[in-house]
Design a protein around this motif. Sequence first.
Motif, PDB file in Angstrom:
ATOM      1  N   ASP A 287      -8.654   9.780   4.085  1.00 20.05           N
ATOM      2  CA  ASP A 287      -7.564   8.814   3.952  1.00 20.05           C
ATOM      3  C   ASP A 287      -6.665   9.177   2.773  1.00 20.05           C
ATOM      4  O   ASP A 287      -5.433   9.009   2.840  1.00 20.05           O
ATOM      5  CB  ASP A 287      -8.132   7.402   3.745  1.00 20.05           C
ATOM      6  N   ALA A 288      -7.257   9.662   1.677  1.00 18.98           N
ATOM      7  CA  ALA A 288      -6.462  10.048   0.506  1.00 18.98           C
ATOM      8  C   ALA A 288      -5.468  11.159   0.847  1.00 18.98           C
ATOM      9  O   ALA A 288      -4.338  11.165   0.347  1.00 18.98           O
ATOM     10  CB  ALA A 288      -7.382  10.492  -0.635  1.00 18.98           C
ATOM     11  N   PHE A 289      -5.886  12.080   1.689  1.00 16.68           N
ATOM     12  CA  PHE A 289      -4.996  13.158   2.127  1.00 16.68           C
ATOM     13  C   PHE A 289      -3.765  12.579   2.824  1.00 16.68           C
ATOM     14  O   PHE A 289      -2.625  12.947   2.509  1.00 16.68           O
ATOM     15  CB  PHE A 289      -5.772  14.080   3.067  1.00 16.68           C
ATOM     16  N   PHE A 290      -3.983  11.647   3.731  1.00 17.48           N
ATOM     17  CA  PHE A 290      -2.871  11.087   4.504  1.00 17.48           C
ATOM     18  C   PHE A 290      -2.019  10.127   3.667  1.00 17.48           C
ATOM     19  O   PHE A 290      -0.796  10.046   3.863  1.00 17.48           O
ATOM     20  CB  PHE A 290      -3.401  10.385   5.754  1.00 17.48           C
ATOM     21  N   LEU A 376      -1.156   6.987  -2.834  1.00 19.05           N
ATOM     22  CA  LEU A 376      -2.596   6.771  -2.943  1.00 19.05           C
ATOM     23  C   LEU A 376      -2.926   5.326  -3.282  1.00 19.05           C
ATOM     24  O   LEU A 376      -3.796   4.707  -2.652  1.00 19.05           O
ATOM     25  CB  LEU A 376      -3.183   7.703  -4.013  1.00 19.05           C
ATOM     26  N   ILE A 377      -2.241   4.774  -4.296  1.00 15.61           N
ATOM     27  CA  ILE A 377      -2.632   3.427  -4.749  1.00 15.61           C
ATOM     28  C   ILE A 377      -2.095   2.339  -3.836  1.00 15.61           C
ATOM     29  O   ILE A 377      -2.668   1.248  -3.749  1.00 15.61           O
ATOM     30  CB  ILE A 377      -2.186   3.177  -6.207  1.00 15.61           C
ATOM     31  N   LYS A 378      -0.997   2.611  -3.122  1.00 14.39           N
ATOM     32  CA  LYS A 378      -0.426   1.623  -2.208  1.00 14.39           C
ATOM     33  C   LYS A 378      -0.903   1.839  -0.771  1.00 14.39           C
ATOM     34  O   LYS A 378      -0.528   1.083   0.126  1.00 14.39           O
ATOM     35  CB  LYS A 378       1.109   1.679  -2.259  1.00 14.39           C
ATOM     36  N   GLU A 379      -1.701   2.910  -0.568  1.00 13.33           N
ATOM     37  CA  GLU A 379      -2.246   3.242   0.751  1.00 13.33           C
ATOM     38  C   GLU A 379      -1.130   3.355   1.788  1.00 13.33           C
ATOM     39  O   GLU A 379      -1.183   2.749   2.860  1.00 13.33           O
ATOM     40  CB  GLU A 379      -3.304   2.212   1.170  1.00 13.33           C
ATOM     41  N   GLU A 380      -0.135   4.147   1.448  1.00 17.98           N
ATOM     42  CA  GLU A 380       1.028   4.360   2.322  1.00 17.98           C
ATOM     43  C   GLU A 380       0.744   5.544   3.249  1.00 17.98           C
ATOM     44  O   GLU A 380       0.884   6.703   2.867  1.00 17.98           O
ATOM     45  CB  GLU A 380       2.282   4.599   1.467  1.00 17.98           C
TER      46      GLU A 380
END
Length: 453
Positions: A287-290, A376-380
Amino acid sequence: MTDDWTKRIPQSAQDYLANRRLDEVECIISDLPGIARGKAVPATKFARQNYFHLPNSIFFQTITGDWSDAAGDEGFIEPDMILKPDFSTATAAPWTGDWTLQVIHDAYDRKGEAIPFSPRNVLKRVVKLYEDRGWKPVVAPEMEFYLVARNIDPAKPIQPMMGRSGRPAAARQAYSMTAVDEFGPVIDDIYDFAEAQGFEIDGITQEGGAGQLEINLRHGDPVKLADEVFYFKRLIREAALRHDCFATFMAKPIEGEPGSAMHIHHSVLDIETGKNIFAGPQGGETDAFFTFIGGLQKHLPECIPLLAPYVNSYRRYVKDHAAPINLEWGRDNRTTGIRVPISDPEARRVENRVAGMDCNPYLGIAASLASGYLGLIKEERAEKQFRGDAYEGDGDFPRTLGEALDQMDAATALAEVLGAEFLRVYSIVKRTEYEEFLSVISPWEREHLLMNV
């Protein structure tokens, strides 16, 4: 300084001085364009000082040398900053006639607070945000530039340099070793200077433009790599001058030729485990990659003035000319603005192909990392992967400096990461430059408008 400071500098600098007497130290700092500002002092004086002073107005100056109205509420009183040496940056100046070291300094105010609009401090601020989350960002810059004939008349177009064969450098010879050989003496000096300065070059290749080269650097700490690019620009210029040519880092120096980029490869490590957060336990994409890619897609448009800082920068974004026109992402696809190169899972990385080589390396890397951090922090989440030729799509980031500045000024999340005071000063300086440019009548206008309108 009470100790022998030469024992605190990198081994490469100590080796350079072995059995020699140090004559001079260049105390330097990057301004907003990336020009080295500072003072050259005798080595004996440097040994007695813990810091030196420069006025904060060096950050309010435009690329033309004029002054912007960015001083703030206190007015243009030019208070002194306190500049303290970072001894880990000490490196040779091997082109000088005596034994000289360069040392990058960090800027503080009288209260000991970091100057918010110093480019190196901006990048350090972004790296600290990653570290506070338990992450270690890693970058690898690629530097494209041109070796061109000496140009002492700005009214004349820039021409390719003359190669060893006596013929002008040829275009459309990407990856040609014969083309690289044409610049052999300059490249030899680049290697020699880099070795004396303790820099490791990962490779030099011929790019698609006439006299255009690319130097790749090994991946590592963002601040250290930005320091190296900052140093490399001077190093390469000095090597070129030894051979009666110029090195230029303009984004688009020659009409009809490809522009020069500073591609930035990123990965992010978990500090506790040392693992790449872009790769899962089985090697899959996380997920971090995306979300890192999603952050680049969402926030790089707000950062364009940092990645494309001059009116010339926007001439690089031309379809089918080796520069992106949008922020699609794809695997091993050089037409997209965001590329995922082929790699093993532990080396998985994301490449930003938007930044021009004319950007300040501290600010270009800071902007790119800031965008990924917000993702990353906003999960965009990233948009769907693009397949095919991205030049067939539409452009999706600003194409003029004025439009780009408007978008940057409205970016509240970006201001929280890079610093609102930095963006305020940067915007004012760039708008001043833009107004200076608009006051100049170009040859195109005289040619086509003088007698026709």
